[in-house]
Write an enzyme that holds these catalytic residues in place. Structure first.
Site, PDB file in Angstrom:
ATOM      1  N   ASP A  10      -7.777  12.837   2.423  1.00  0.00           N
ATOM      2  CA  ASP A  10      -6.318  13.193   3.418  1.00  0.00           C
ATOM      3  C   ASP A  10      -6.960  13.928   4.532  1.00  0.00           C
ATOM      4  OD1 ASP A  10      -4.101  14.297   4.399  1.00  0.00           O
ATOM      5  OD2 ASP A  10      -3.253  15.241   2.451  1.00  0.00           O
ATOM      6  N   GLY A  32       3.505   7.479   6.280  1.00  0.00           N
ATOM      7  CA  GLY A  32       2.043   7.247   6.158  1.00  0.00           C
ATOM      8  C   GLY A  32       1.345   8.362   6.819  1.00  0.00           C
ATOM      9  N   VAL A  33       0.104   8.189   7.607  1.00  0.00           N
ATOM     10  CA  VAL A  33      -0.481   9.276   7.910  1.00  0.00           C
ATOM     11  C   VAL A  33       0.587  10.386   8.924  1.00  0.00           C
ATOM     12  CG1 VAL A  33      -1.644   8.493  10.018  1.00  0.00           C
ATOM     13  CG2 VAL A  33      -2.834  10.231   8.670  1.00  0.00           C
ATOM     14  N   ASP A  34       0.877   9.832   9.767  1.00  0.00           N
ATOM     15  CA  ASP A  34       1.881  10.360  10.395  1.00  0.00           C
ATOM     16  C   ASP A  34       3.017  11.230   9.923  1.00  0.00           C
ATOM     17  OD1 ASP A  34       3.328  11.155  13.016  1.00  0.00           O
ATOM     18  OD2 ASP A  34       4.171   9.143  13.369  1.00  0.00           O
ATOM     19  N   VAL A 120       1.260   0.361   7.917  1.00  0.00           N
ATOM     20  CA  VAL A 120       2.712  -0.214   8.228  1.00  0.00           C
ATOM     21  C   VAL A 120       2.428  -1.401   9.410  1.00  0.00           C
ATOM     22  CG1 VAL A 120       4.948   0.039   9.288  1.00  0.00           C
ATOM     23  CG2 VAL A 120       3.917   2.005   7.667  1.00  0.00           C
ATOM     24  N   TYR A 121       1.588  -0.990  10.073  1.00  0.00           N
ATOM     25  CA  TYR A 121       1.413  -1.946  11.505  1.00  0.00           C
ATOM     26  C   TYR A 121       0.606  -3.178  10.989  1.00  0.00           C
ATOM     27  CZ  TYR A 121       3.564   1.377  14.690  1.00  0.00           C
ATOM     28  OH  TYR A 121       4.486   1.968  15.668  1.00  0.00           O
TER      29      TYR A 121
HETATM   30  N1  AR6 Z   1      -4.694  10.918   5.527  1.00  0.00           N
HETATM   31  C1  AR6 Z   1      -5.620   9.747   6.038  1.00  0.00           C
HETATM   32  N2  AR6 Z   1      -5.098   8.469   6.143  1.00  0.00           N
HETATM   33  C2  AR6 Z   1      -3.697   8.430   5.428  1.00  0.00           C
HETATM   34  C3  AR6 Z   1      -3.032   9.263   5.003  1.00  0.00           C
HETATM   35  C4  AR6 Z   1      -3.470  10.679   4.860  1.00  0.00           C
HETATM   36  N3  AR6 Z   1      -2.843  11.624   4.603  1.00  0.00           N
HETATM   37  N4  AR6 Z   1      -1.924   8.919   4.737  1.00  0.00           N
HETATM   38  C5  AR6 Z   1      -1.921   7.355   4.745  1.00  0.00           C
HETATM   39  N5  AR6 Z   1      -3.192   7.278   5.529  1.00  0.00           N
HETATM   40  P1  AR6 Z   1      -0.079   4.036   8.590  1.00  0.00           P
HETATM   41  P2  AR6 Z   1      -0.186   2.318  11.164  1.00  0.00           P
HETATM   42  C6  AR6 Z   1      -3.822   5.890   5.964  1.00  0.00           C
HETATM   43  O1  AR6 Z   1       0.839   3.307   7.989  1.00  0.00           O
HETATM   44  O2  AR6 Z   1      -0.468   1.483  10.303  1.00  0.00           O
HETATM   45  C7  AR6 Z   1       3.994   5.269  10.853  1.00  0.00           C
HETATM   46  O3  AR6 Z   1       5.335   5.497  10.197  1.00  0.00           O
HETATM   47  C8  AR6 Z   1      -3.318   4.513   5.247  1.00  0.00           C
HETATM   48  O4  AR6 Z   1      -3.740   4.341   3.965  1.00  0.00           O
HETATM   49  O5  AR6 Z   1      -0.012   5.656   8.580  1.00  0.00           O
HETATM   50  O6  AR6 Z   1      -0.989   2.829  12.283  1.00  0.00           O
HETATM   51  C9  AR6 Z   1       4.171   5.774  12.337  1.00  0.00           C
HETATM   52  O7  AR6 Z   1       5.065   6.561  12.678  1.00  0.00           O
HETATM   53  C10 AR6 Z   1      -3.500   3.524   6.364  1.00  0.00           C
HETATM   54  O8  AR6 Z   1      -4.869   3.175   5.984  1.00  0.00           O
HETATM   55  O9  AR6 Z   1      -0.268   3.929  10.243  1.00  0.00           O
HETATM   56  C11 AR6 Z   1       4.168   4.603  12.978  1.00  0.00           C
HETATM   57  O10 AR6 Z   1       5.637   4.049  13.045  1.00  0.00           O
HETATM   58  C12 AR6 Z   1      -3.896   4.351   7.605  1.00  0.00           C
HETATM   59  O11 AR6 Z   1      -3.559   5.767   7.156  1.00  0.00           O
HETATM   60  C13 AR6 Z   1       3.387   3.676  12.032  1.00  0.00           C
HETATM   61  O12 AR6 Z   1       3.634   4.118  10.664  1.00  0.00           O
HETATM   62  C14 AR6 Z   1      -2.822   3.904   8.707  1.00  0.00           C
HETATM   63  O13 AR6 Z   1      -1.650   3.867   8.200  1.00  0.00           O
HETATM   64  C15 AR6 Z   1       2.005   3.557  12.380  1.00  0.00           C
HETATM   65  O14 AR6 Z   1       1.297   2.273  11.498  1.00  0.00           O
END
Ligand code: AR6
Length: 172
Positions: A10, A32-34, A120-121
């Site tokens: 994380d 997600g990570v955000d 998500v992207y």
């Molecule tokens: N630590 C590290 N990586 C993580 C965590 C964490 N705590 N949680 C999820 N991931 P995403 P995107 C990974 O969807 O595709 C958001 O709503 C996850 O497994 O977070 O760039 C934003 O507000 C994945 O591999 O980001 C935007 O609207 C990676 O983070 C949109 O999603 C990226 O997944 C951005 O989409």
């Protein structure tokens, strides 16, 4: 040259100078990570995001890290995957380069990246890992002040992909 490594976990728990957030153009928070970064870091991060306003795809902005162990959060906006012919590769490369550049400008020398755009992207994970590793290597080869770059993989699939690709590079 800076160490480029992969860890599973994380990103909100990682002790580095800067953690990178996979944000959206509105800097509005999300899932997600955000979502994880804003939850763990607290409202000070969103307060600064509101002041900044927005961030175009492929660009990066910097805020406090609130309660996170990192000093700062660098928010970057990855491309939405639209089949691969809409400049996705260049935009994703730019996310890594601009984030590292911003880190340097703020004297932040250890940086942790999530797997930008692969949630998500919808960016295919293997392709995204190729872009990420190439972009980071290219940058750190030219900027000796960067001490460490960590790819923090939350899901096992990304972790295995990065491990394999980074191991192959060191055995070449
Ligand atoms: N630590 C590290 N990586 C993580 C965590 C964490 N705590 N949680 C999820 N991931 P995403 P995107 C990974 O969807 O595709 C958001 O709503 C996850 O497994 O977070 O760039 C934003 O507000 C994945 O591999 O980001 C935007 O609207 C990676 O983070 C949109 O999603 C990226 O997944 C951005 O989409």
């Amino acid at each position: 040259m800076a160490k480029v490594e992969v860890v599973k976990g994380d990103i909100t728990k990682i002790e580095v100078d800067a953690v990178v957030n996979a944000a959206n153009e509105q800097l509005a928070g999300g899932g997600g990570v955000d979502g994880a970064i804003h939850r763990a870091g607290g409202p000070a991060i969103m307060a600064e995001c509101r002041k900044i306003g927005r961030c175009p795809t492929g660009e990066s902005v910097i805020t406090t890290a609130g309660h996170l162990p990192a000093k700062n959060v660098i928010h970057t906006v990855g491309p939405v995957w639209r089949g691969g012919k809409q400049g996705e590769r260049e935009l994703l490369t730019s996310c890594y380069h601009k984030s590292l550049q911003l880190a340097l400008e703020h004297e932040l020398y250890t940086i942790a990246f999530p797997n930008i755009s692969t949630g998500v992207y919808g960016y295919p994970k293997r392709e995204a890992a190729d872009v990420a590793i190439q972009a980071v290597n290219h940058f750190v080869e030219r900027n000796e002040r960067i001490k460490k770059v960590l790819f923090v993989c939350f899901d096992d699939e990304n972790y295995q992909i990065y491990k394999e690709k980074l191991e192959n590079m060191t055995s070449e």
